[in-house]
Design a protein around this motif. Structure first.
Motif, mmCIF file in Angstrom:
data_model
loop_
_atom_site.group_PDB
_atom_site.id
_atom_site.type_symbol
_atom_site.label_atom_id
_atom_site.label_comp_id
_atom_site.label_asym_id
_atom_site.label_seq_id
_atom_site.Cartn_x
_atom_site.Cartn_y
_atom_site.Cartn_z
ATOM 1 N N VAL A 58 0.855 -1.074 -0.043
ATOM 2 C CA VAL A 58 0.097 0.021 0.005
ATOM 3 C C VAL A 58 0.833 1.395 0.025
ATOM 4 O O VAL A 58 2.012 1.106 0.302
ATOM 5 N N SER A 59 0.143 2.373 -0.480
ATOM 6 C CA SER A 59 0.838 3.607 -0.482
ATOM 7 C C SER A 59 1.287 3.857 1.059
ATOM 8 O O SER A 59 0.717 3.552 1.916
ATOM 9 N N ARG A 60 2.499 4.744 1.148
ATOM 10 C CA ARG A 60 3.143 5.242 2.325
ATOM 11 C C ARG A 60 1.929 5.996 3.166
ATOM 12 O O ARG A 60 1.967 6.060 4.315
ATOM 13 N N LEU A 61 1.022 6.729 2.391
ATOM 14 C CA LEU A 61 0.075 7.584 3.094
ATOM 15 C C LEU A 61 -0.985 6.537 3.733
ATOM 16 O O LEU A 61 -1.800 6.960 4.698
ATOM 17 N N MET A 62 -1.136 5.052 3.431
ATOM 18 C CA MET A 62 -1.989 4.555 4.059
ATOM 19 C C MET A 62 -1.362 3.417 5.342
ATOM 20 O O MET A 62 -2.100 2.971 6.026
ATOM 21 N N ARG A 63 0.023 3.581 5.173
ATOM 22 C CA ARG A 63 0.596 2.855 6.166
ATOM 23 C C ARG A 63 0.500 3.809 7.621
ATOM 24 O O ARG A 63 0.652 4.819 7.622
ATOM 25 N N PRO A 64 0.681 2.929 8.711
ATOM 26 C CA PRO A 64 0.688 1.252 8.680
ATOM 27 C C PRO A 64 -0.695 0.717 8.458
ATOM 28 O O PRO A 64 -1.884 1.283 9.073
ATOM 29 N N VAL A 65 -0.960 -0.589 8.072
ATOM 30 C CA VAL A 65 -2.230 -1.349 7.891
ATOM 31 C C VAL A 65 -2.251 -2.151 9.256
ATOM 32 O O VAL A 65 -1.315 -3.008 9.330
ATOM 33 N N LYS A 73 -8.438 -2.682 14.831
ATOM 34 C CA LYS A 73 -8.407 -1.229 15.420
ATOM 35 C C LYS A 73 -7.316 -1.034 16.425
ATOM 36 O O LYS A 73 -7.097 -0.265 17.537
ATOM 37 N N ASP A 74 -6.194 -2.128 16.593
ATOM 38 C CA ASP A 74 -5.181 -1.939 17.510
ATOM 39 C C ASP A 74 -3.897 -1.833 16.853
ATOM 40 O O ASP A 74 -2.992 -2.578 16.373
ATOM 41 N N ILE A 75 -3.475 -0.537 16.463
ATOM 42 C CA ILE A 75 -2.391 -0.021 15.897
ATOM 43 C C ILE A 75 -1.194 -0.593 16.647
ATOM 44 O O ILE A 75 0.253 -1.091 15.932
ATOM 45 N N LEU A 76 -0.845 -0.732 17.888
ATOM 46 C CA LEU A 76 0.308 -1.195 18.633
ATOM 47 C C LEU A 76 0.512 -2.617 18.594
ATOM 48 O O LEU A 76 1.622 -3.149 18.632
ATOM 49 N N GLY A 77 -0.703 -3.383 18.856
ATOM 50 C CA GLY A 77 -0.532 -4.826 18.874
ATOM 51 C C GLY A 77 -0.798 -5.457 17.694
ATOM 52 O O GLY A 77 -0.401 -6.839 17.541
ATOM 53 N N GLU A 78 -1.366 -4.875 16.702
ATOM 54 C CA GLU A 78 -1.798 -5.843 15.473
ATOM 55 C C GLU A 78 -1.342 -5.121 14.354
ATOM 56 O O GLU A 78 -2.019 -5.076 12.910
ATOM 57 N N THR A 132 7.198 -3.390 15.927
ATOM 58 C CA THR A 132 7.623 -2.685 17.150
ATOM 59 C C THR A 132 7.251 -1.295 16.997
ATOM 60 O O THR A 132 6.882 -0.871 15.928
ATOM 61 N N ARG A 133 7.155 -0.928 18.256
ATOM 62 C CA ARG A 133 6.698 0.516 18.248
ATOM 63 C C ARG A 133 7.511 1.716 17.473
ATOM 64 O O ARG A 133 7.007 2.504 16.697
ATOM 65 N N GLU A 134 8.834 1.137 17.331
ATOM 66 C CA GLU A 134 9.727 2.121 16.415
ATOM 67 C C GLU A 134 9.257 1.988 15.045
ATOM 68 O O GLU A 134 9.263 3.097 14.368
ATOM 69 N N PRO A 142 16.477 -3.192 13.499
ATOM 70 C CA PRO A 142 15.571 -1.846 12.969
ATOM 71 C C PRO A 142 15.785 -1.797 11.386
ATOM 72 O O PRO A 142 16.522 -2.354 10.773
ATOM 73 N N GLY A 143 14.799 -0.995 10.736
ATOM 74 C CA GLY A 143 14.742 -0.911 9.364
ATOM 75 C C GLY A 143 15.979 -0.193 8.890
ATOM 76 O O GLY A 143 16.457 0.825 9.274
ATOM 77 N N LYS A 144 16.486 -0.855 7.760
ATOM 78 C CA LYS A 144 17.726 -0.442 7.321
ATOM 79 C C LYS A 144 17.912 -0.687 5.625
ATOM 80 O O LYS A 144 17.259 -1.681 5.289
#
Length: 494
Positions: free
Chosen positions: A108-115, A119-124, A137-139, A394-396
């Motif tokens: 998906v487009s960066r404008l729609m991420r994160p998918v 309704k649980d952005i931190l856990g799902e 991860t939260r980061e 981490p993302g790299k």
């Protein structure tokens, strides 16, 4: 993917198989989220993994009901955080007379991420790696949220920074280069603070106080101040070409004996890394020019790394010179699919203001063809193919620029495809050959190739073109053939 050959495939970072014998598996949604947040992929329901890793088609008893269940959930506001699947993205197919469901999940487009799910952005919130689906991860979530902003992250005012945190000696060096590249520009007479505002390196906060932007801090401040607003900021250069020592040369941003900012790092790192490149003989008038398409590619690679780095990330910017290759890595992954990033005109820089600042001194490609320039410039000098790879947690993003030449076989293939080079690239290479012959006189093609810095097959192809044009003459048989400028040419008379 060829469904007829499905049983020959193995699960990967772009393919997931689920037997789904007990109805629509709950884990399918984790994979949908993971594929959407990374590079996209295909989910096959009705197939399972064998011991050897290949897939076995087991089929679905009630594929129509399962597909209905999938769409009912996919279109529900409670399941997926965004609607991005099209009707054609999920369908029933038959393989070996057995029904399967194929779900093609796009990146998906960066404008729609994160998918995310439920309704649980931190856990799902999930992402895909070569080993499967992993909870973000939260980061990683915060990085996607920053990328989703319509404005560039580096254009924001650094609310806790002051103009005294700017290293005006760095600004002076930048302005000297700017004035050389932009003679007569109206900004040349502006004060330093006005100049920084024009660049986007400074701006006024809500109370009208002039402060650096994040771009201004990164480009022109000092490490001790930059890390107050970006605690994980880190720059590292290493030369690791000796087996006897851990590194032969190194500098980092935190030592305090230099500014530690991005602009000074770009200059310092480039001047170190360019020593690894071959420098062919080339004249501009009577002056030797020690610059090649590979040098241009290296400069572009550095700017690309520095302007696409996520300076909130933990990994830092790292440039390493080893015997076999130069590697340039930055925190953060591509914001658009790599296959789009390499297309001319496609660009989504993470730090657009910094890219503008570099572009104003002719460093960095603003037209969206920077990666293309990197690959073409490196190949033009006969080096092996560059490569990008992405890592997570981490993302790299890591760019590898090999220092080895392409193999003879691959060089022959490229020689056959030399007409695919741009006219500018071919003309520069032909001019280099003419310049070499002007100074050295009659020469063998291998010596010309070495002197000009091109592969032998490329050089032979260009020499044939120059001979057919009458610019160069060939003397002797194939084994002892030499090339020279015609005796009547202006170059030969000199």
């Amino acid at each position: 993917m060829d469904l007829a050959k499905l049983e020959a495939y193995k699960e990967s970072n772009r393919l997931e198989a689920k037997a789904a014998q007990g109805g629509l598996p709950k884990s399918v949604w984790e994979t949908v989220s993971a594929f959407a947040n990374t590079s996209g992929g295909v989910i096959v329901l009705g197939a399972k993994e064998r011991k050897d890793g290949t897939l076995e088609i087991v089929g679905l008893g009630d594929a129509d009901k399962m597909l209905d269940d999938f769409w009912n959930a996919a279109l529900s506001k409670d399941k997926l955080s965004a609607r991005f699947l099209r009707d054609e993205d999920a369908r029933i197919d038959a393989v070996n007379d057995k029904k399967v469901i194929v779900i093609e999940v796009p990146r998906v487009s960066r404008l729609m991420r994160p998918v995310f799910l439920n309704k649980d952005i931190l856990g799902e919130t999930w992402r895909r790696t070569h080993t499967g689906d992993h909870r973000c991860t939260r980061e990683e979530i915060q990085s996607m949220l920053r990328d989703a902003e319509s404005s560039s992250d580096d254009s924001r005012i650094a609310e806790t920074a002051e103009m005294d945190h700017i290293d005006y000696e760095t600004v002076r060096k930048y302005r000297t280069r700017f004035e050389f590249r932009n003679e007569g520009h109206v900004w040349n007479t502006a004060s330093d603070n006005d100049f920084l505002m024009f660049l986007g390196a400074a701006g006024k906060d809500a109370e009208g106080v002039l402060r650096p932007t994040y771009a201004g801090m990164l480009m022109f401040s000092k490490d001790c101040w930059i890390t107050r607003v970006l605690p994980d900021y880190f720059l590292d250069y290493r030369q690791e070409t000796s087996a006897d020592t851990r590194w032969e040369d190194r500098f980092t941003s935190f030592t305090g004996d230099w500014s530690g900012n991005i602009y000074d790092f770009y200059i310092k790192a480039y001047n170190k890394l360019k020593a690894a490149l071959r420098v062919p003989f080339k004249l501009e008038g009577i002056e030797r020019v020690d610059d090649t398409p590979a040098h241009e590619a290296l400069r572009e690679a550095l700017v690309n790394c520095l302007t696409n780095a996520d300076y909130h990330g933990r990994s830092g910017v790292v440039c390493v010179w080893r015997d076999e290759a130069l590697t340039i890595s930055n925190p953060g992954n591509f914001r658009i699919p790599f296959e789009k990033a390499v297309q001319p005109g496609e660009s989504s820089p993470r730090n657009a203001t910094m890219l503008k600042i570099f572009a104003m001194i002719d460093a960095g490609e603003r037209a969206g063809s920077g990666i293309t320039k990197i690959f073409h410039g490196w190949r033009e000098m006969g080096y092996a193919e560059p490569s990008y790879r992405e890592e997570s947690d981490p993302g790299k993003t890591i760019l590898t620029l090999p220092l080895s030449e392409v193999s003879a076989g691959r060089r022959q293939i490229r020689a056959a495809d030399i007409n695919a080079l741009s006219s500018g690239e071919k003309e520069r290479s032909k001019a280099g050959i003419v310049q070499y012959l002007t100074v050295h006189g009659p020469s063998k093609s291998a010596d010309i190739a070495s002197g000009v810095g091109l592969g032998v097959s490329w050089t032979n192809e260009l020499l044939r073109t120059l001979v057919s044009e009458g610019t160069v003459e060939a003397e002797g048989n194939a084994r002892a053939r030499r090339y020279a400028l015609p005796a009547t040419s202006d170059q030969q008379k000199r």
